[in-house]
Design a protein around this motif. Structure first.
Motif, PDB file in Angstrom:
ATOM      1  N   THR A 180       3.315   3.186  37.862  1.00 46.62           N
ATOM      2  CA  THR A 180       4.573   3.890  37.615  1.00 46.62           C
ATOM      3  C   THR A 180       5.226   4.298  38.928  1.00 46.62           C
ATOM      4  N   ALA A 181       4.434   4.805  39.863  1.00 41.88           N
ATOM      5  CA  ALA A 181       4.966   5.223  41.163  1.00 41.88           C
ATOM      6  C   ALA A 181       5.537   4.041  41.935  1.00 41.88           C
ATOM      7  N   ILE A 182       4.830   2.914  41.909  1.00 40.49           N
ATOM      8  CA  ILE A 182       5.307   1.715  42.616  1.00 40.49           C
ATOM      9  C   ILE A 182       6.581   1.194  41.956  1.00 40.49           C
ATOM     10  N   ASP A 183       6.583   1.146  40.617  1.00 40.78           N
ATOM     11  CA  ASP A 183       7.786   0.720  39.878  1.00 40.78           C
ATOM     12  C   ASP A 183       8.992   1.559  40.283  1.00 40.78           C
ATOM     13  N   LEU A 184       8.776   2.874  40.328  1.00 37.82           N
ATOM     14  CA  LEU A 184       9.869   3.792  40.635  1.00 37.82           C
ATOM     15  C   LEU A 184      10.396   3.567  42.052  1.00 37.82           C
ATOM     16  N   ALA A 185       9.497   3.376  43.001  1.00 34.93           N
ATOM     17  CA  ALA A 185       9.911   3.159  44.390  1.00 34.93           C
ATOM     18  C   ALA A 185      10.697   1.861  44.538  1.00 34.93           C
ATOM     19  N   VAL A 186      10.192   0.790  43.921  1.00 37.72           N
ATOM     20  CA  VAL A 186      10.868  -0.508  44.032  1.00 37.72           C
ATOM     21  C   VAL A 186      12.211  -0.475  43.316  1.00 37.72           C
ATOM     22  N   GLU A 187      12.247   0.131  42.130  1.00 39.44           N
ATOM     23  CA  GLU A 187      13.513   0.220  41.397  1.00 39.44           C
ATOM     24  C   GLU A 187      14.519   1.081  42.147  1.00 39.44           C
ATOM     25  N   GLY A 188      14.034   2.132  42.804  1.00 40.77           N
ATOM     26  CA  GLY A 188      14.934   2.967  43.600  1.00 40.77           C
ATOM     27  C   GLY A 188      15.609   2.184  44.703  1.00 40.77           C
ATOM     28  N   LEU A 189      14.890   1.224  45.290  1.00 40.46           N
ATOM     29  CA  LEU A 189      15.455   0.397  46.354  1.00 40.46           C
ATOM     30  C   LEU A 189      16.380  -0.685  45.811  1.00 40.46           C
ATOM     31  N   LEU A 190      16.046  -1.247  44.632  1.00 37.60           N
ATOM     32  CA  LEU A 190      16.771  -2.412  44.117  1.00 37.60           C
ATOM     33  C   LEU A 190      17.902  -2.064  43.153  1.00 37.60           C
ATOM     34  N   GLU A 191      17.751  -0.975  42.393  1.00 33.74           N
ATOM     35  CA  GLU A 191      18.771  -0.612  41.401  1.00 33.74           C
ATOM     36  C   GLU A 191      20.167  -0.466  42.006  1.00 33.74           C
ATOM     37  N   PRO A 192      20.301   0.124  43.218  1.00 32.41           N
ATOM     38  CA  PRO A 192      21.653   0.228  43.785  1.00 32.41           C
ATOM     39  C   PRO A 192      22.325  -1.123  43.985  1.00 32.41           C
ATOM     40  N   PHE A 193      21.572  -2.145  44.375  1.00 34.65           N
ATOM     41  CA  PHE A 193      22.173  -3.466  44.563  1.00 34.65           C
ATOM     42  C   PHE A 193      22.762  -3.974  43.258  1.00 34.65           C
ATOM     43  N   GLN A 194      21.998  -3.852  42.179  1.00 35.07           N
ATOM     44  CA  GLN A 194      22.454  -4.343  40.879  1.00 35.07           C
ATOM     45  C   GLN A 194      23.665  -3.556  40.390  1.00 35.07           C
ATOM     46  N   ALA A 195      23.600  -2.237  40.516  1.00 32.35           N
ATOM     47  CA  ALA A 195      24.709  -1.403  40.050  1.00 32.35           C
ATOM     48  C   ALA A 195      25.967  -1.627  40.878  1.00 32.35           C
ATOM     49  N   LEU A 196      25.810  -1.680  42.201  1.00 36.99           N
ATOM     50  CA  LEU A 196      26.970  -1.894  43.072  1.00 36.99           C
ATOM     51  C   LEU A 196      27.591  -3.267  42.842  1.00 36.99           C
ATOM     52  N   ALA A 197      26.757  -4.285  42.654  1.00 37.96           N
ATOM     53  CA  ALA A 197      27.284  -5.632  42.427  1.00 37.96           C
ATOM     54  C   ALA A 197      28.140  -5.683  41.171  1.00 37.96           C
ATOM     55  N   THR A 198      27.696  -5.005  40.110  1.00 37.53           N
ATOM     56  CA  THR A 198      28.465  -4.978  38.863  1.00 37.53           C
ATOM     57  C   THR A 198      29.831  -4.342  39.081  1.00 37.53           C
ATOM     58  N   VAL A 199      29.852  -3.225  39.788  1.00 36.41           N
ATOM     59  CA  VAL A 199      31.112  -2.534  40.048  1.00 36.41           C
ATOM     60  C   VAL A 199      32.019  -3.373  40.938  1.00 36.41           C
ATOM     61  N   ILE A 200      31.455  -3.962  41.981  1.00 38.48           N
ATOM     62  CA  ILE A 200      32.266  -4.720  42.937  1.00 38.48           C
ATOM     63  C   ILE A 200      32.820  -5.990  42.312  1.00 38.48           C
ATOM     64  N   VAL A 201      32.061  -6.620  41.423  1.00 41.68           N
ATOM     65  CA  VAL A 201      32.607  -7.765  40.680  1.00 41.68           C
ATOM     66  C   VAL A 201      33.831  -7.318  39.887  1.00 41.68           C
ATOM     67  N   ALA A 202      33.728  -6.168  39.201  1.00 37.45           N
ATOM     68  CA  ALA A 202      34.868  -5.652  38.431  1.00 37.45           C
ATOM     69  C   ALA A 202      36.049  -5.360  39.343  1.00 37.45           C
ATOM     70  N   VAL A 203      35.790  -4.701  40.463  1.00 32.25           N
ATOM     71  CA  VAL A 203      36.857  -4.349  41.404  1.00 32.25           C
ATOM     72  C   VAL A 203      37.543  -5.604  41.942  1.00 32.25           C
ATOM     73  N   GLN A 204      36.758  -6.587  42.343  1.00 25.94           N
ATOM     74  CA  GLN A 204      37.352  -7.785  42.937  1.00 25.94           C
ATOM     75  C   GLN A 204      38.078  -8.643  41.904  1.00 25.94           C
ATOM     76  N   LEU A 205      37.605  -8.656  40.657  1.00 24.80           N
ATOM     77  CA  LEU A 205      38.340  -9.379  39.612  1.00 24.80           C
ATOM     78  C   LEU A 205      39.682  -8.712  39.336  1.00 24.80           C
ATOM     79  N   LEU A 206      39.691  -7.387  39.331  1.00 23.28           N
ATOM     80  CA  LEU A 206      40.958  -6.667  39.180  1.00 23.28           C
ATOM     81  C   LEU A 206      41.878  -6.951  40.365  1.00 23.28           C
ATOM     82  N   GLU A 207      41.306  -6.992  41.540  1.00 23.86           N
ATOM     83  CA  GLU A 207      42.078  -7.234  42.761  1.00 23.86           C
ATOM     84  C   GLU A 207      42.698  -8.621  42.750  1.00 23.86           C
TER      85      GLU A 207
END
Length: 249
Positions: free
Chosen positions: A203-230
């Motif tokens: 659980t601790a390892i999962d949490l650490a790895v997800e903490g590092l990787l989750e921002p990439f996934q979340a930011l990519a989703t938002v930036i795809v939306a932003v750039q499609l609007l742009e």
């Protein structure tokens, strides 16, 4: 007929890295804090089996299942809003996101409703031989970002997501679905050597790895939306977006 503008995968990757580098100091801890309750509940439920409801313990275990779903959806919704805020603040040139104020401005009810629909649709798609899940996530996966960026309701955000993705389907698949698969592969690869070390360590390892990787996934989703609007000339100026975020409009 006017040619559909094309999403640049290089531009998406460049902006994801730029926002991550600018705001990692709160994106990573925020991801870990938001994911912590779900990780704890998942760790508790992992390995438990219930054959009927014969004891109070069985009832409690079954009762925790919807709690796990609710905690997961709430966390994903909150983080989707924070990621959208990070992108907007970065584009507006603000050094530090006003996190408490931004959290209060999030339309959490709508975000949770959208996440629930996405989770159900993806699960149903997986039952239908996987590919439909990828199609569903590609067309509707940027809806949570649109809830925050355009202040739309649940069904309007889903409809708008499909509208924006149309014409850039394969590029959106490459970003959103590709990152999801990459994250899952990395998670499995990192935790595999520790499978016999107990649920607490995993659980601790999962949490650490997800903490590092989750921002990439979340930011990519938002930036795809932003750039499609742009690309369509429909993205409001950065400062107006930042003001809307701060005021919760």
């Amino acid at each position: 007929m006017k040619e559909q503008p094309t999403l640049s995968l290089r531009a998406v990757a460049r902006e994801v890295l730029a926002v991550y580098r600018r705001h990692w100091i709160w994106l990573i801890p925020a991801a870990m804090v938001i994911l912590l309750p779900q990780a704890i509940v998942d760790g508790f439920l992992d390995g438990l089996t219930v054959e009927g409801v014969n004891t109070v313990g069985d009832a409690v275990t079954l009762g925790l299942i919807p709690l796990t779903v609710a905690v997961g959806l709430g966390g994903e919704a909150l983080y989707a809003g924070l990621a959208a805020a990070a992108v907007v603040e970065w584009r507006a040139g603000h050094a530090v996101p006003r996190v408490p104020q931004l959290v209060r401005s999030l339309p959490l009810g709508t975000l949770i409703a959208v996440d629930l629909i996405l989770s159900f649709g993806a699960a149903l798609g997986l039952l239908l031989l996987v590919a439909p899940a990828f199609v569903f996530l590609a067309y509707y996966g940027i809806a949570p970002a649109l809830v925050k960026l355009e202040r739309r309701g649940t069904w309007e955000s889903l409809r708008r997501s499909a509208e924006l993705v149309r014409g850039n389907f394969w590029r959106v698949v490459a970003v959103i679905v590709g990152l999801m698969l990459f994250t899952e592969v990395v998670m499995q690869a990192v935790t595999f050597p520790f499978n016999d070390q107990g649920h607490g360590l995993i659980t601790a390892i999962d949490l650490a790895v997800e903490g590092l990787l989750e921002p990439f996934q979340a930011l990519a989703t938002v930036i795809v939306a932003v750039q499609l609007l742009e690309l369509r000339g429909e993205l409001p100026p950065s400062e107006r977006l930042a003001l809307a975020h701060a005021e919760g409009r």
